[in-house]
Enzyme design. Structure first.
Site, PDB file in Angstrom:
ATOM      1  N   CYS A  89       0.815  -1.225   0.000  1.00 28.74           N
ATOM      2  CA  CYS A  89       0.000   0.000   0.000  1.00 28.74           C
ATOM      3  C   CYS A  89       0.847   1.274   0.000  1.00 28.74           C
ATOM      4  CB  CYS A  89      -0.913   0.023   1.216  1.00 28.74           C
ATOM      5  SG  CYS A  89      -1.789  -1.510   1.500  1.00 28.74           S
ATOM      6  N   HIS A 382      -8.471   4.105  -2.927  1.00 29.36           N
ATOM      7  CA  HIS A 382      -7.120   3.720  -2.499  1.00 29.36           C
ATOM      8  C   HIS A 382      -6.451   2.845  -3.561  1.00 29.36           C
ATOM      9  CE1 HIS A 382      -3.773   2.303  -0.274  1.00 29.36           C
ATOM     10  NE2 HIS A 382      -4.366   1.422   0.512  1.00 29.36           N
ATOM     11  N   CYS A 412      -0.700   2.968   6.401  1.00 31.20           N
ATOM     12  CA  CYS A 412      -0.541   1.592   6.866  1.00 31.20           C
ATOM     13  C   CYS A 412      -0.252   0.700   5.664  1.00 31.20           C
ATOM     14  CB  CYS A 412      -1.779   1.115   7.615  1.00 31.20           C
ATOM     15  SG  CYS A 412      -3.291   1.043   6.631  1.00 31.20           S
TER      16      CYS A 412
END
Length: 431
Positions: A89, A382, A412
């Site tokens: 991520c 995202h 995160c």
């Protein structure tokens, strides 16, 4: 560090919600749209870049070393090297950190960096049974042998491996990312109502930011088949707490509270920034929009991966001798509402800060009016390779708009990590 590192410009495409089939843009298409607009307004030629660094998790089969594909398609020429990074991520943030370190140590001075992802184009893969059957069929030499192998085929062999679902799961703990968010919610007693309220606020803030032209780096995307995207399309202006409250838990259907509505959206998008050292700033007369001060990475229990920003940001603050209140604005990527609320709760918890962060007591309270003020990934989406770069780009614009000094962009990372970048608003070199 040998020299300061500055952000001199940035651009991103609209973030486009995945809608059940491949989107109009590949990951390289998205990055080229953001990059060409960004490079076209510079006083230097793309071929004068020292390197191109791009974060991406799931490039298509035609995009091996996607950074090089993007560089060539963006007119950087054959002599500009390019390389791709992958930190789940945080791939976009890793690309910025890699550029930051190379400029700081003097090995580069002008770099295009950021991230891109076309999550809607995540591949469907053959399972092992199908792969083995095809391999056996390929090894058969005679028509009779091929027929013998063919009759071994079973319809179940066609059951695909969905790469997106595998990518959003952690094989070391057998949990998907939503289940880790449920763990964070359980640890801190975060309620469904709190999650939905946070999600609602994200959409309201994003809609206001769009209407107020606060997404300064937003660049329309065009495909070679005539598709045009001008705005983020995941923002739900008409959502309400009542509507969010009707959604059923998605990851723990019996006992959970994490829903599709209080989670980030599966999205396509790209965000790129130009980083420069003092030499290039002076040589080309580049505007200095922000200075990258420091970057920190940290690891933690993968089962609570959403608390990664707490670990990375706390270490960064300690090294810089700063507290929560010394940071004017925060961008914590909204993978899940539970995860962001969990980070806030962790810093407020005496026991958590003492037992897990090595602090004498609670770090303090983070002002919600200084957190994700233009909305976040719950509203915008995202795209995992791009989000780290997007939050830095938006934070830079927030600091300048609010005439504020310091900001932290933190994210995160699936697998149990966190990343954090501290930037400062500066108006000129040496400020």
């Amino acid at each position: 560090m040998k020299q300061h590192v500055y952000i001199v410009d940035g651009s991103r495409t609209p973030f486009l919600k995945a809608r059940g089939k491949p989107g109009a843009y590949s990951a390289s298409d998205l990055a080229v749209n953001a990059g060409k607009e960004l490079l076209n307004r510079q006083p230097f030629s793309p071929s004068e870049l020292d390197e191109v660094i791009i974060g991406c998790m799931m490039p298509s089969p035609d995009e091996a070393n996607i950074a090089r594909v993007i560089a060539l398609r963006s007119g950087c020429g054959k002599s500009v090297p390019a390389w791709t990074v992958q930190r789940n991520c945080a791939s976009g943030l890793q690309a910025l950190d890699s550029a930051f370190r190379n400029i700081a140590n003097g090995s580069s001075d002008l770099v295009l960096a950021g991230g891109t992802e076309a999550m809607s184009r995540a591949p469907l893969l053959f399972n092992n049974k199908m792969v083995n059957w095809l391999a056996d069929l390929n090894l058969a030499k005679t028509p009779v042998q091929k027929l013998q192998k063919s009759i071994n085929f079973r319809p179940g062999f066609l059951s695909p491996v969905i790469a997106l679902l595998r990518g959003l799961s952690d094989s070391t703990i057998n949990l998907n990312m939503g289940q880790t968010a449920e763990n964070v919610a359980y640890r801190f007693g975060i309620t469904r109502e709190q999650m939905d309220a946070f999600a609602y606020e994200s959409h309201q803030r994003a809609a206001k930011a769009l209407d107020s032209h606060f997404f300064e780096g937003l660049t329309p995307a065009f495909s070679n088949k005539g598709a045009v995207a001008a705005f983020d399309d995941g923002i739900r202006r008409d959502t309400s707490l009542q509507k969010l409250g009707t959604l059923k838990p998605f990851f723990d259907k019996k006992f959970g509270s994490v829903t599709a509505g209080n989670s980030s959206q599966v999205t396509d998008g790209a965000a790129l920034l130009i980083l420069a050292g003092e030499k290039s700033v002076k040589k080309y007369g580049l505007p200095v929009l922000a200075r990258i001060v420091d970057v920190e990475w940290a690891g933690l229990d993968p089962a609570e991966m959403g608390l990664g920003p707490v670990y990375a940001s706390t270490q960064l603050l300690k090294r810089q001798n700063l507290g929560l209140k010394d940071i004017d604005y925060w961008e914590i990527n909204e993978a899940f509402a539970a995860q962001v609320l969990g980070c806030i709760s962790a810093w407020e918890s005496e026991s958590y800060c003492r037992d897990f962060l090595g602090l004498p007591g609670a770090l303090g309270a983070l002002d919600p009016h200084r957190l994700n003020v233009d909305g976040g990934a719950i509203a915008l989406g995202h795209p995992v390779g791009a989000s780290g770069a997007r939050i830095v780009l938006q934070l830079m614009h927030i600091l300048r708009r609010q005439q504020a000094k310091r900001g932290i962009a933190t994210i995160c990372i699936g697998g149990g990590q966190g990343g954090a970048m501290l930037i400062e608003n500066v108006s000129e070199v040496g400020a």
